[in-house]
Scaffold this motif. Structure first.
Motif, short mmCIF file in Angstrom:
data_model
loop_
_atom_site.label_atom_id
_atom_site.label_comp_id
_atom_site.label_asym_id
_atom_site.label_seq_id
_atom_site.Cartn_x
_atom_site.Cartn_y
_atom_site.Cartn_z
N GLY A 1 10.18 67.97 -21.78
CA GLY A 1 10.39 69.04 -22.74
C GLY A 1 9.20 69.41 -23.60
N PRO A 2 8.54 68.45 -24.27
CA PRO A 2 7.42 68.82 -25.12
C PRO A 2 6.28 69.51 -24.37
CG PRO A 2 8.19 66.63 -25.67
CD PRO A 2 8.92 67.04 -24.42
N ALA A 3 6.00 69.07 -23.15
CA ALA A 3 4.97 69.71 -22.34
C ALA A 3 5.39 71.12 -21.95
CB ALA A 3 4.67 68.88 -21.09
N VAL A 4 6.66 71.29 -21.62
CA VAL A 4 7.19 72.60 -21.26
C VAL A 4 7.07 73.56 -22.45
CG1 VAL A 4 9.29 73.85 -20.62
CG2 VAL A 4 8.77 71.67 -19.53
N CYS A 5 7.41 73.07 -23.63
CA CYS A 5 7.33 73.91 -24.83
C CYS A 5 5.90 74.39 -25.07
CB CYS A 5 7.83 73.15 -26.05
SG CYS A 5 9.61 72.85 -26.00
N ARG A 6 4.92 73.50 -24.87
CA ARG A 6 3.52 73.89 -25.04
C ARG A 6 3.11 74.92 -24.01
NH1 ARG A 6 0.49 68.45 -25.13
NH2 ARG A 6 2.55 67.60 -25.01
N ARG B 1 13.64 73.32 -29.91
CA ARG B 1 15.00 73.77 -30.24
C ARG B 1 15.44 74.91 -29.32
NH1 ARG B 1 16.76 73.93 -36.33
NH2 ARG B 1 18.97 74.01 -36.00
N GLN B 2 14.53 75.88 -29.03
CA GLN B 2 14.83 76.97 -28.11
C GLN B 2 15.10 76.42 -26.71
OE1 GLN B 2 11.23 79.30 -29.05
NE2 GLN B 2 12.58 81.09 -28.96
N LEU B 3 14.24 75.51 -26.27
CA LEU B 3 14.38 74.92 -24.94
C LEU B 3 15.74 74.23 -24.81
CD1 LEU B 3 12.91 74.31 -22.23
CD2 LEU B 3 12.18 72.16 -23.29
N ASP B 4 16.10 73.47 -25.82
CA ASP B 4 17.38 72.76 -25.82
C ASP B 4 18.54 73.75 -25.79
OD1 ASP B 4 19.03 70.34 -26.12
OD2 ASP B 4 19.48 71.16 -28.12
N TYR B 5 18.45 74.80 -26.59
CA TYR B 5 19.52 75.81 -26.65
C TYR B 5 19.68 76.50 -25.29
CZ TYR B 5 22.06 80.06 -27.84
OH TYR B 5 22.97 81.09 -27.86
N TRP B 6 18.55 76.89 -24.67
CA TRP B 6 18.61 77.57 -23.39
C TRP B 6 19.18 76.67 -22.30
CZ3 TRP B 6 13.10 80.09 -23.70
CH2 TRP B 6 13.12 81.12 -24.64
N ASP B 7 18.95 75.37 -22.41
CA ASP B 7 19.54 74.44 -21.46
C ASP B 7 21.04 74.31 -21.71
OD1 ASP B 7 20.07 72.41 -19.59
OD2 ASP B 7 19.39 70.83 -20.94
N ARG B 8 21.43 74.07 -22.96
CA ARG B 8 22.85 73.89 -23.28
C ARG B 8 23.69 75.12 -22.96
NH1 ARG B 8 23.65 73.65 -28.41
NH2 ARG B 8 21.52 73.85 -29.11
N THR B 9 23.10 76.32 -23.09
CA THR B 9 23.86 77.54 -22.81
C THR B 9 23.75 77.97 -21.36
OG1 THR B 9 22.00 78.95 -23.48
CG2 THR B 9 23.66 78.38 -25.17
N GLY B 10 22.96 77.24 -20.57
CA GLY B 10 22.86 77.53 -19.15
C GLY B 10 21.91 78.65 -18.79
N LEU B 11 21.09 79.10 -19.73
CA LEU B 11 20.13 80.16 -19.43
C LEU B 11 19.11 79.67 -18.40
CD1 LEU B 11 19.05 83.03 -19.95
CD2 LEU B 11 17.70 82.08 -21.82
N VAL B 12 18.42 78.60 -18.74
CA VAL B 12 17.50 77.95 -17.80
C VAL B 12 17.71 76.45 -17.94
CG1 VAL B 12 15.10 77.61 -17.08
CG2 VAL B 12 15.80 79.80 -18.06
N VAL B 13 18.20 75.83 -16.89
CA VAL B 13 18.46 74.39 -16.91
C VAL B 13 17.42 73.69 -16.04
CG1 VAL B 13 20.93 74.64 -17.36
CG2 VAL B 13 20.12 74.55 -15.02
N PRO B 14 17.05 72.47 -16.40
CA PRO B 14 16.06 71.75 -15.59
C PRO B 14 16.63 71.40 -14.21
CG PRO B 14 16.94 70.34 -17.33
CD PRO B 14 17.51 71.70 -17.55
N THR B 15 15.87 71.67 -13.17
CA THR B 15 16.37 71.43 -11.82
C THR B 15 16.01 70.06 -11.28
OG1 THR B 15 14.44 72.54 -10.87
CG2 THR B 15 16.43 73.87 -11.19
N ILE B 16 15.02 69.40 -11.87
CA ILE B 16 14.65 68.08 -11.36
C ILE B 16 15.53 67.00 -11.96
CG2 ILE B 16 12.82 66.35 -11.21
CD1 ILE B 16 10.84 68.60 -10.90
N ARG B 17 15.66 67.01 -13.28
CA ARG B 17 16.54 66.04 -13.94
C ARG B 17 17.05 66.63 -15.25
NH1 ARG B 17 13.54 60.90 -14.76
NH2 ARG B 17 12.71 61.91 -16.60
N SER B 18 18.36 66.66 -15.40
CA SER B 18 18.94 67.16 -16.65
C SER B 18 19.16 65.98 -17.60
CB SER B 18 20.25 67.89 -16.38
OG SER B 18 21.16 67.02 -15.76
N ALA B 19 19.43 66.30 -18.85
CA ALA B 19 19.67 65.27 -19.85
C ALA B 19 20.95 64.53 -19.50
CB ALA B 19 19.77 65.90 -21.24
N GLN B 20 20.91 63.22 -19.62
CA GLN B 20 22.05 62.36 -19.30
C GLN B 20 22.55 61.63 -20.53
OE1 GLN B 20 23.26 62.23 -16.05
NE2 GLN B 20 21.74 63.78 -15.56
#
Length: 173
Positions: free
Chosen positions: A18-23, A30-49
């Protein structure tokens, strides 16, 4: 493709935290987390567990995140961006480099050929465009300096973690 460059081979086992992606994208965590939680763009390699786990985003995920950021910066609504992301998800990563997103400020149009772009401009639909091949190169350049992580959990040993470097420098004093 711009100047006939070949696309790099993408490793589906290597991603970015996440931090590298944000940079790379220019957004807050916070935006990255929101977009993941709302399903806008979710990580395809590994999601939060759960608490303490790390998401792992692929190059394609980061490319789409960068496009989302660009569309938001130009004033396109999140609802229209969701529609655009859904359209992009039907294309493979290699196909993305040949796509230009056009917008009139309200709607987003996905163009796969120069003729489609010209047709939109001729009827007055296109106000601005985002060539994904150019975004591809920008993301590629941004990520070249950031640490990667393998799906198995091992980090790229060639790149030192920034926090570890700060701790080492502090303890050397």
């Amino acid at each position: 493709m711009l100047f006939g460059d070949d696309l790099p081979d993408l490793d589906n086992e290597t991603g970015y935290r996440g931090p590298a992606v944000c940079r790379a994208v220019g957004i807050t965590y916070r935006q990255l987390d929101y977009w993941d939680r709302t399903g806008l763009v979710v990580p395809t390699i590994r999601s939060a567990q759960g608490s303490g786990s790390q998401r792992l985003y692929s190059f394609r995920d980061i490319l789409v995140l960068k496009v989302v950021k660009r569309l938001l910066d130009t004033g396109v609504s999140l609802q229209q961006i969701r529609t655009a992301v859904e359209q992009l998800s039907t294309h493979g990563v290699d196909d993305l480099a040949g796509i230009t997103l056009m917008s009139d400020g309200a709607s987003v149009y996905l163009c796969t050929s120069n003729d489609e772009v010209i047709d939109l401009i001729n009827v007055g639909q296109g106000v601005f465009g985002i060539a994904l091949s150019r975004v591809w190169r920008e993301v590629e350049g941004s990520l070249s300096e950031l640490p990667t992580e393998r799906l198995s959990g091992t980090s790229d040993v060639a790149i030192v973690d920034e926090l570890a470097a700060r701790r080492a420098a502090r303890s050397a004093m």
